[in-house]
Design a protein around this motif. Structure first.
Motif, PDB file in Angstrom:
ATOM      1  N   TRP A   1      36.735 -30.018   5.544  1.00  0.00           N
ATOM      2  CA  TRP A   1      35.843 -30.103   6.701  1.00  0.00           C
ATOM      3  C   TRP A   1      36.216 -29.087   7.758  1.00  0.00           C
ATOM      4  N   ARG A   2      37.451 -28.576   7.698  1.00  0.00           N
ATOM      5  CA  ARG A   2      37.885 -27.616   8.711  1.00  0.00           C
ATOM      6  C   ARG A   2      37.084 -26.325   8.678  1.00  0.00           C
ATOM      7  N   ARG A   3      36.556 -25.963   7.522  1.00  0.00           N
ATOM      8  CA  ARG A   3      35.782 -24.719   7.474  1.00  0.00           C
ATOM      9  C   ARG A   3      34.481 -24.854   8.246  1.00  0.00           C
ATOM     10  N   HIS A   4      33.991 -26.084   8.432  1.00  0.00           N
ATOM     11  CA  HIS A   4      32.756 -26.299   9.186  1.00  0.00           C
ATOM     12  C   HIS A   4      32.988 -26.264  10.699  1.00  0.00           C
ATOM     13  N   LEU A   5      34.252 -26.141  11.106  1.00  0.00           N
ATOM     14  CA  LEU A   5      34.552 -25.999  12.529  1.00  0.00           C
ATOM     15  C   LEU A   5      34.426 -24.554  12.998  1.00  0.00           C
TER      16      LEU A   5
ATOM     17  N   ALA B   1      21.475 -18.364   8.618  1.00  0.00           N
ATOM     18  CA  ALA B   1      20.444 -19.286   8.134  1.00  0.00           C
ATOM     19  C   ALA B   1      20.965 -20.698   7.936  1.00  0.00           C
ATOM     20  N   GLY B   2      22.282 -20.877   8.046  1.00  0.00           N
ATOM     21  CA  GLY B   2      22.878 -22.179   7.803  1.00  0.00           C
ATOM     22  C   GLY B   2      23.775 -22.147   6.578  1.00  0.00           C
ATOM     23  N   ASP B   3      24.667 -23.112   6.496  1.00  0.00           N
ATOM     24  CA  ASP B   3      25.623 -23.170   5.391  1.00  0.00           C
ATOM     25  C   ASP B   3      24.909 -23.201   4.041  1.00  0.00           C
ATOM     26  N   ALA B   4      25.358 -22.354   3.120  1.00  0.00           N
ATOM     27  CA  ALA B   4      24.679 -22.216   1.824  1.00  0.00           C
ATOM     28  C   ALA B   4      24.720 -23.512   1.026  1.00  0.00           C
ATOM     29  N   ARG B   5      25.868 -24.204   1.039  1.00  0.00           N
ATOM     30  CA  ARG B   5      25.970 -25.452   0.280  1.00  0.00           C
ATOM     31  C   ARG B   5      25.045 -26.513   0.863  1.00  0.00           C
ATOM     32  N   PHE B   6      24.964 -26.560   2.194  1.00  0.00           N
ATOM     33  CA  PHE B   6      24.058 -27.516   2.815  1.00  0.00           C
ATOM     34  C   PHE B   6      22.615 -27.207   2.455  1.00  0.00           C
ATOM     35  N   ARG B   7      22.222 -25.946   2.521  1.00  0.00           N
ATOM     36  CA  ARG B   7      20.841 -25.588   2.201  1.00  0.00           C
ATOM     37  C   ARG B   7      20.517 -25.882   0.744  1.00  0.00           C
ATOM     38  N   SER B   8      21.488 -25.695  -0.137  1.00  0.00           N
ATOM     39  CA  SER B   8      21.275 -26.009  -1.550  1.00  0.00           C
ATOM     40  C   SER B   8      21.115 -27.515  -1.753  1.00  0.00           C
ATOM     41  N   ALA B   9      21.965 -28.311  -1.084  1.00  0.00           N
ATOM     42  CA  ALA B   9      21.854 -29.769  -1.192  1.00  0.00           C
ATOM     43  C   ALA B   9      20.535 -30.253  -0.608  1.00  0.00           C
TER      44      ALA B   9
ATOM     45  N   SER C   1      23.787 -13.976  17.462  1.00  0.00           N
ATOM     46  CA  SER C   1      24.928 -14.083  18.367  1.00  0.00           C
ATOM     47  C   SER C   1      25.740 -15.347  18.124  1.00  0.00           C
ATOM     48  N   GLN C   2      25.068 -16.469  17.876  1.00  0.00           N
ATOM     49  CA  GLN C   2      25.804 -17.728  17.800  1.00  0.00           C
ATOM     50  C   GLN C   2      26.362 -18.016  16.410  1.00  0.00           C
ATOM     51  N   GLY C   3      25.884 -17.321  15.377  1.00  0.00           N
ATOM     52  CA  GLY C   3      26.439 -17.538  14.043  1.00  0.00           C
ATOM     53  C   GLY C   3      25.969 -18.806  13.375  1.00  0.00           C
ATOM     54  N   GLY C   4      24.669 -19.031  13.340  1.00  0.00           N
ATOM     55  CA  GLY C   4      24.139 -20.179  12.622  1.00  0.00           C
ATOM     56  C   GLY C   4      24.093 -21.426  13.477  1.00  0.00           C
ATOM     57  N   VAL C   5      23.381 -22.437  12.976  1.00  0.00           N
ATOM     58  CA  VAL C   5      23.144 -23.678  13.715  1.00  0.00           C
ATOM     59  C   VAL C   5      23.933 -24.829  13.095  1.00  0.00           C
ATOM     60  N   ALA C   6      24.669 -25.551  13.928  1.00  0.00           N
ATOM     61  CA  ALA C   6      25.292 -26.838  13.583  1.00  0.00           C
ATOM     62  C   ALA C   6      26.052 -26.836  12.264  1.00  0.00           C
ATOM     63  N   PRO C   7      27.041 -25.944  12.078  1.00  0.00           N
ATOM     64  CA  PRO C   7      27.760 -25.937  10.795  1.00  0.00           C
ATOM     65  C   PRO C   7      28.506 -27.235  10.503  1.00  0.00           C
ATOM     66  N   PHE C   8      29.082 -27.873  11.532  1.00  0.00           N
ATOM     67  CA  PHE C   8      29.835 -29.097  11.279  1.00  0.00           C
ATOM     68  C   PHE C   8      28.916 -30.240  10.861  1.00  0.00           C
ATOM     69  N   VAL C   9      27.821 -30.428  11.590  1.00  0.00           N
ATOM     70  CA  VAL C   9      26.882 -31.494  11.240  1.00  0.00           C
ATOM     71  C   VAL C   9      26.233 -31.193   9.887  1.00  0.00           C
ATOM     72  N   GLY C  10      25.998 -29.900   9.615  1.00  0.00           N
ATOM     73  CA  GLY C  10      25.475 -29.545   8.302  1.00  0.00           C
ATOM     74  C   GLY C  10      26.406 -29.965   7.191  1.00  0.00           C
ATOM     75  N   GLY C  11      27.724 -29.817   7.422  1.00  0.00           N
ATOM     76  CA  GLY C  11      28.694 -30.270   6.433  1.00  0.00           C
ATOM     77  C   GLY C  11      28.635 -31.770   6.228  1.00  0.00           C
ATOM     78  N   MET C  12      28.442 -32.509   7.304  1.00  0.00           N
ATOM     79  CA  MET C  12      28.329 -33.962   7.192  1.00  0.00           C
ATOM     80  C   MET C  12      27.093 -34.363   6.400  1.00  0.00           C
ATOM     81  N   MET C  13      25.969 -33.705   6.677  1.00  0.00           N
ATOM     82  CA  MET C  13      24.745 -34.067   5.978  1.00  0.00           C
ATOM     83  C   MET C  13      24.757 -33.604   4.532  1.00  0.00           C
ATOM     84  N   THR C  14      25.559 -32.583   4.228  1.00  0.00           N
ATOM     85  CA  THR C  14      25.753 -32.215   2.821  1.00  0.00           C
ATOM     86  C   THR C  14      26.343 -33.393   2.054  1.00  0.00           C
TER      87      THR C  14
END
Length: 461
Positions: A49-53, A59-67, A328-341
């Motif tokens: 989960w640390r990588r989502h910090l 476009a968002g985390d690839a694993r999340f978008r795939s799930a 500039s911000q580097g994607g949206v909600a990476p941590f929450v995206g990891g949770m929803m994955t």
């Protein structure tokens, strides 16, 4: 300094479109957090989960978008796309550019409103027109206007009708044939964007049929229009029989097919000779007509996760990825995206959605049964599509009843608050305005928020 006046609290709030607190996924969130912490204690294989910090892809985390794509495909595999690939032919490259199934992508957002904000910023410019349904989601027009877009009404079936019953039966239904005539045979330029809520419309609960969606998509593709569909309620639905009885089935099984989401209609075939020519001011692929779906986890999981998505052709996804704010911000909600994955992969999202569909089907049926005994009100049901969904019931009063006046009366005498129809109409009432007049003798009731006993008390007050 004058103190701000606090809004009056009411006992029975049928106004706000919130989920009941007991329907929020508390146990599922505990399971997700436990799973993430357990994985953190194992060998670091890149799934910690640390990588989502840290920052994430634009476009968002690839694993999340795939799930997410897997979840959406599973839930919509039986949706009715009509004969979207039938009809006139077009070259394969044009279909791919518009976003056929092989050329669509997902872009992660903070929700539907954020998705609309990004699409306006990246794909429109001040002075462009956006045409909306009437009535519509009451907070959407302000998003468009904040980008200096000109908001106009789509032609509606209720416009100009003299018969009150037929006019009210048509509230919220787009007159697609008249839209086509206005633009393709008349002198009205096509808008830059069309915003619709095709599935379990807020506020009317109406749904477009697959045939209507295909006709509207074909119009957008021919006329270089961005057709943006707010589909936040698309998966939150249930069966509706001829008598109005509801039946929520598990695992997406249906007796009547749900019309497909609008992004599925990007591969509708059009005659290239019918496509509107580009003007001198057109901006390359930005002026290609296409269908875009925006949705979120707000209604099918929890509003507080603030996570959603845009399902669109690749050229739209690329414009969003390159938009300065996103870059500039580097994607949206990476941590929450990891949770929803994990919610998807552990089957928790499927389980929660099935529970919500069953609960809301019961609540919808409960309120409709109670209202059925009131002869002065008409509950508008989804007559074209034998399915119901969403959070709201659209109630029609006699034409002599003003919804705003009745709201004041209900609050003062019964402590019941609802949304008057006028709040859902972004346009002022004009002389001879049949649609506007009908909308103002209607109301939107939310059945998702109150506890069941309070819901019964509010409905029977």
């Amino acid at each position: 300094m004058r103190r701000a006046v606090e809004p009056r609290r009411v006992e029975y709030d049928l106004h706000r479109g919130h989920p009941n607190a007991d329907l929020l996924p508390r146990s599922e969130m505990r399971a997700i957090m436990s799973d993430l912490l357990r994985r953190d204690g194992e060998a670091d294989d890149g799934d910690s989960w640390r990588r989502h910090l840290n920052y994430g892809p634009n476009a968002g985390d690839a694993r999340f978008r795939s799930a997410l794509r897997s979840f959406l495909d599973g839930r919509t595999r039986d949706d009715d796309a009509g004969t979207a690939t039938g009809g006139a032919t077009t070259d394969a490259s044009a279909s791919a550019t518009r976003g056929g199934p092989e050329d669509r992508g997902l872009f992660v957002t903070h929700g539907v409103s954020h998705g609309l904000e990004l699409l306006c910023a990246a794909c429109t410019r001040p002075g462009d027109e956006v045409w909306v349904e009437r009535p519509t989601y009451f907070l959407a027009p302000a998003i468009f206007e904040s980008h200096d877009l000109v908001v106009r009404s789509l032609p509606m079936m209720s416009d100009g009708m003299d018969d009150d019953t037929n006019r009210k039966d048509s509230i919220g239904k787009v007159d697609i044939d008249r839209l086509i005539r206005m633009v393709e045979e008349g002198d009205s330029p096509a808008p830059r964007m069309i915003y619709v809520i095709p599935s379990y419309h807020n506020p009317t609960g109406r749904s477009m049929s697959a045939e209507e969606r295909m006709k509207l998509a074909s119009f957008a593709l021919r006329n270089r229009v961005l057709l943006v569909a707010d589909e936040v309620y698309h998966l939150l639905d249930w069966e509706q029989g001829d008598d109005g009885e509801s039946d929520a089935r598990e695992d997406g099984e249906t007796a009547s097919r749900r019309p497909a989401g609008m992004a599925r209609f990007n591969d509708v075939r059009i005659d290239p000779d019918e496509a509107a020519p580009k003007s001198d001011g057109d901006r390359d692929d930005a002026t290609i007509g296409c269908c875009i779906s925006v949705s979120s986890f707000t209604k099918i999981w929890a509003p507080g996760v603030r996570l959603g998505w845009i399902d669109a052709p690749s050229f739209v996804i690329e414009r969003l990825k390159n938009y300065g704010y996103i870059d500039s911000q580097g994607g949206v909600a990476p941590f929450v995206g990891g949770m929803m994955t994990r919610a998807v992969e552990l089957g928790l999202l499927d389980g929660r959605l099935d529970k919500l569909r069953s609960e809301y089907a019961d609540r919808y049926g409960l309120v409709c049964d109670l209202l059925r005994g009131e002869p002065r009100m008409t509950v508008r049901r989804n007559s074209q599509v034998r399915r119901q969904g969403g959070y709201f019931i659209w109630v029609e009063f006699p034409s002599c009843v003003d919804g705003d006046a009745f709201l004041s009366y209900s609050m003062e005498n019964f402590d019941v608050k609802f949304m008057a129809g006028s709040r859902c109409d972004p346009f002022p009432l004009a002389e001879g305005d049949a649609s506007g007049k009908s909308i103002r003798s209607c109301a939107r009731l939310c059945f998702a928020d109150l506890d069941r006993d309070k819901l019964v008390e509010a409905t029977t007050a």
